[in-house]
Design a protein around this motif. Structure first.
Motif, PDB file in Angstrom:
ATOM      1  N   THR A  41     -27.114   1.758  -4.011  1.00  0.00           N
ATOM      2  CA  THR A  41     -28.423   2.405  -4.174  1.00  0.00           C
ATOM      3  C   THR A  41     -29.204   1.742  -5.310  1.00  0.00           C
ATOM      4  O   THR A  41     -30.418   1.541  -5.194  1.00  0.00           O
ATOM      5  CB  THR A  41     -28.246   3.912  -4.440  1.00  0.00           C
ATOM      6  OG1 THR A  41     -27.399   4.449  -3.431  1.00  0.00           O
ATOM      7  CG2 THR A  41     -29.564   4.642  -4.390  1.00  0.00           C
ATOM      8  N   SER A  42     -28.504   1.384  -6.383  1.00  0.00           N
ATOM      9  CA  SER A  42     -29.193   0.715  -7.498  1.00  0.00           C
ATOM     10  C   SER A  42     -29.818  -0.604  -7.040  1.00  0.00           C
ATOM     11  O   SER A  42     -30.949  -0.920  -7.404  1.00  0.00           O
ATOM     12  CB  SER A  42     -28.210   0.434  -8.647  1.00  0.00           C
ATOM     13  OG  SER A  42     -27.664   1.647  -9.097  1.00  0.00           O
ATOM     14  N   GLN A  43     -29.071  -1.346  -6.231  1.00  0.00           N
ATOM     15  CA  GLN A  43     -29.622  -2.603  -5.691  1.00  0.00           C
ATOM     16  C   GLN A  43     -30.864  -2.332  -4.846  1.00  0.00           C
ATOM     17  O   GLN A  43     -31.872  -3.026  -4.947  1.00  0.00           O
ATOM     18  CB  GLN A  43     -28.601  -3.287  -4.782  1.00  0.00           C
ATOM     19  CG  GLN A  43     -27.571  -4.132  -5.492  1.00  0.00           C
ATOM     20  CD  GLN A  43     -26.643  -4.766  -4.463  1.00  0.00           C
ATOM     21  OE1 GLN A  43     -27.087  -5.304  -3.462  1.00  0.00           O
ATOM     22  NE2 GLN A  43     -25.348  -4.680  -4.718  1.00  0.00           N
ATOM     23  N   ALA A  44     -30.761  -1.317  -3.984  1.00  0.00           N
ATOM     24  CA  ALA A  44     -31.876  -1.017  -3.074  1.00  0.00           C
ATOM     25  C   ALA A  44     -33.087  -0.499  -3.839  1.00  0.00           C
ATOM     26  O   ALA A  44     -34.224  -0.742  -3.441  1.00  0.00           O
ATOM     27  CB  ALA A  44     -31.430  -0.004  -2.022  1.00  0.00           C
ATOM     28  N   LEU A  45     -32.834   0.220  -4.953  1.00  0.00           N
ATOM     29  CA  LEU A  45     -33.964   0.744  -5.729  1.00  0.00           C
ATOM     30  C   LEU A  45     -34.808  -0.392  -6.271  1.00  0.00           C
ATOM     31  O   LEU A  45     -36.019  -0.260  -6.416  1.00  0.00           O
ATOM     32  CB  LEU A  45     -33.462   1.618  -6.883  1.00  0.00           C
ATOM     33  CG  LEU A  45     -32.940   3.001  -6.495  1.00  0.00           C
ATOM     34  CD1 LEU A  45     -32.465   3.750  -7.735  1.00  0.00           C
ATOM     35  CD2 LEU A  45     -34.026   3.804  -5.788  1.00  0.00           C
ATOM     36  N   ALA A  79     -41.983   3.486   5.095  1.00  0.00           N
ATOM     37  CA  ALA A  79     -40.727   4.173   5.426  1.00  0.00           C
ATOM     38  C   ALA A  79     -39.750   4.069   4.253  1.00  0.00           C
ATOM     39  O   ALA A  79     -39.100   5.053   3.883  1.00  0.00           O
ATOM     40  CB  ALA A  79     -40.111   3.581   6.691  1.00  0.00           C
ATOM     41  N   THR A  80     -39.681   2.879   3.638  1.00  0.00           N
ATOM     42  CA  THR A  80     -38.762   2.682   2.510  1.00  0.00           C
ATOM     43  C   THR A  80     -39.135   3.602   1.347  1.00  0.00           C
ATOM     44  O   THR A  80     -38.274   4.238   0.736  1.00  0.00           O
ATOM     45  CB  THR A  80     -38.813   1.204   2.055  1.00  0.00           C
ATOM     46  OG1 THR A  80     -38.458   0.394   3.172  1.00  0.00           O
ATOM     47  CG2 THR A  80     -37.843   0.942   0.911  1.00  0.00           C
ATOM     48  N   ASN A 140     -41.544   1.824  13.553  1.00  0.00           N
ATOM     49  CA  ASN A 140     -41.143   0.415  13.624  1.00  0.00           C
ATOM     50  C   ASN A 140     -42.155  -0.549  13.031  1.00  0.00           C
ATOM     51  O   ASN A 140     -41.932  -1.750  13.031  1.00  0.00           O
ATOM     52  CB  ASN A 140     -40.911   0.026  15.092  1.00  0.00           C
ATOM     53  CG  ASN A 140     -39.556  -0.583  15.301  1.00  0.00           C
ATOM     54  OD1 ASN A 140     -38.752  -0.642  14.362  1.00  0.00           O
ATOM     55  ND2 ASN A 140     -39.291  -1.057  16.492  1.00  0.00           N
ATOM     56  N   ASP A 141     -43.315  -0.047  12.623  1.00  0.00           N
ATOM     57  CA  ASP A 141     -44.352  -0.972  12.175  1.00  0.00           C
ATOM     58  C   ASP A 141     -44.865  -0.625  10.777  1.00  0.00           C
ATOM     59  O   ASP A 141     -45.919  -1.098  10.375  1.00  0.00           O
ATOM     60  CB  ASP A 141     -45.514  -1.013  13.183  1.00  0.00           C
ATOM     61  CG  ASP A 141     -46.195   0.329  13.341  1.00  0.00           C
ATOM     62  OD1 ASP A 141     -45.710   1.324  12.752  1.00  0.00           O
ATOM     63  OD2 ASP A 141     -47.202   0.401  14.049  1.00  0.00           O
ATOM     64  N   LYS A 149     -39.536  -5.619   5.222  1.00  0.00           N
ATOM     65  CA  LYS A 149     -39.270  -5.738   6.669  1.00  0.00           C
ATOM     66  C   LYS A 149     -38.574  -4.467   7.163  1.00  0.00           C
ATOM     67  O   LYS A 149     -38.057  -3.690   6.367  1.00  0.00           O
ATOM     68  CB  LYS A 149     -38.357  -6.935   6.929  1.00  0.00           C
ATOM     69  CG  LYS A 149     -38.907  -8.262   6.447  1.00  0.00           C
ATOM     70  CD  LYS A 149     -38.019  -9.385   7.019  1.00  0.00           C
ATOM     71  CE  LYS A 149     -38.421 -10.738   6.481  1.00  0.00           C
ATOM     72  NZ  LYS A 149     -37.852 -11.024   5.162  1.00  0.00           N
ATOM     73  N   GLN A 150     -38.535  -4.336   8.486  1.00  0.00           N
ATOM     74  CA  GLN A 150     -37.873  -3.166   9.063  1.00  0.00           C
ATOM     75  C   GLN A 150     -36.391  -3.144   8.664  1.00  0.00           C
ATOM     76  O   GLN A 150     -35.805  -2.080   8.486  1.00  0.00           O
ATOM     77  CB  GLN A 150     -38.031  -3.183  10.601  1.00  0.00           C
ATOM     78  CG  GLN A 150     -37.574  -1.919  11.311  1.00  0.00           C
ATOM     79  CD  GLN A 150     -38.440  -0.682  11.022  1.00  0.00           C
ATOM     80  OE1 GLN A 150     -39.474  -0.761  10.372  1.00  0.00           O
ATOM     81  NE2 GLN A 150     -37.988   0.473  11.497  1.00  0.00           N
ATOM     82  N   ALA A 151     -35.778  -4.339   8.485  1.00  0.00           N
ATOM     83  CA  ALA A 151     -34.364  -4.398   8.058  1.00  0.00           C
ATOM     84  C   ALA A 151     -34.201  -3.784   6.668  1.00  0.00           C
ATOM     85  O   ALA A 151     -33.163  -3.175   6.373  1.00  0.00           O
ATOM     86  CB  ALA A 151     -33.865  -5.837   8.068  1.00  0.00           C
TER      87      ALA A 151
END
Ligand code: ZN
Length: 235
Positions: free
Chosen positions: A171-175, A124-125, A118-119, A189-191
């Motif tokens: 996925t392309s947007q997130a990349l 994580a991403t 969570n921190d 952010k965690q979101a």
């Protein structure tokens, strides 16, 4: 009366690092390979109960000693030093069914552990991106050894019908923000990590779990059809 034994855990309910009190414990019946000690604990922060499972390998002498140490600590009410192998509610999820375990489990577990803290959303991403890269490389038979960037690899998976247009677009947007996180000093952010987690899971389910389930169903239906044929053969 002895004090309740305590240990430090990351709570599966409130996701905080907390002191938990052990209330009850039992040694589970031994299976072929492992011995398990299950301990129910309550969180000092949210007061909810978790079950911690400590896993030991009885054939290794050292692990038998570790199990004895854990039970002695529980009996005497002193702080527990061992780390649970599993806990419920779990902090992490299992690698989706059908996904190649040898190639992806390490990256998946690392991403899940980073997310569950969570921190560390940026780490994580990036870790979920590694899962995507491993999965895309595994699926790209011809180009597995070549250094093809993730974007073009995803595009060819979409063109071959392995992933959907919608999953490809998202996925392309997130990349894009994943790249920003990896190469610029732009914290996430965690979101954002949640988006990476959801898309990595969607990818593994679409590319591996759905084909696996369909194959299982197909084989079961074929076996069923063969059984019927056998019944119809006259003696
Ligand atoms: Zn808690």
């Amino acid at each position: 009366m002895t004090n309740k034994p305590t240990l430090a855990i990351v709570c599966g309910h409130c996701k905080e690092t907390v002191i938990a009190h052990a209330h009850y414990w039992q040694v589970l019946p031994e299976d072929d390979i492992f011995e398990h000690v299950e301990v129910s604990v309550s969180c000092n922060n949210c007061f909810k109960l978790s079950i911690l499972t400590f896993v030991f390998f009885p054939r290794a002498q050292r692990h038998t000693e570790l199990q004895k140490t854990l039970l002695a600590e529980l009996e005497s009410g002193i702080p527990i030093s061992a780390k649970p192998g599993r806990q419920n509610p779990s902090l992490t999820r299992l690698l989706p069914r059908g996904a190649p375990y040898n190639e992806l489990s390490e990256a998946w577990n690392e991403a899940e552990r980073a997310y569950s803290r969570n921190d560390m959303p940026t780490l994580a991403t990036i870790a979920y991106r590694r899962v995507l890269e491993g999965a895309a490389k595994y699926l790209d038979n011809q180009g597995a050894d070549k250094k093809v960037p993730l974007g073009p690899r995803m595009k060819s998976l979409k063109e071959n019908g392995i992933i959907s247009q919608e999953l490809y677009d998202l996925t392309s947007q997130a990349l894009e923000f994943g790249n920003a996180a990896a190469h610029e000093s732009k914290p996430l952010k965690q979101a954002d990590a949640r988006v990476a987690r959801d898309l990595a899971e969607a990818f593994l389910r679409q590319a591996f779990s759905v084909p696996r389930l369909l194959l299982d169903a197909k084989e079961a239906l074929e076996a069923r059809a063969n059984e019927v044929d056998d019944d119809e053969v006259p003696f």
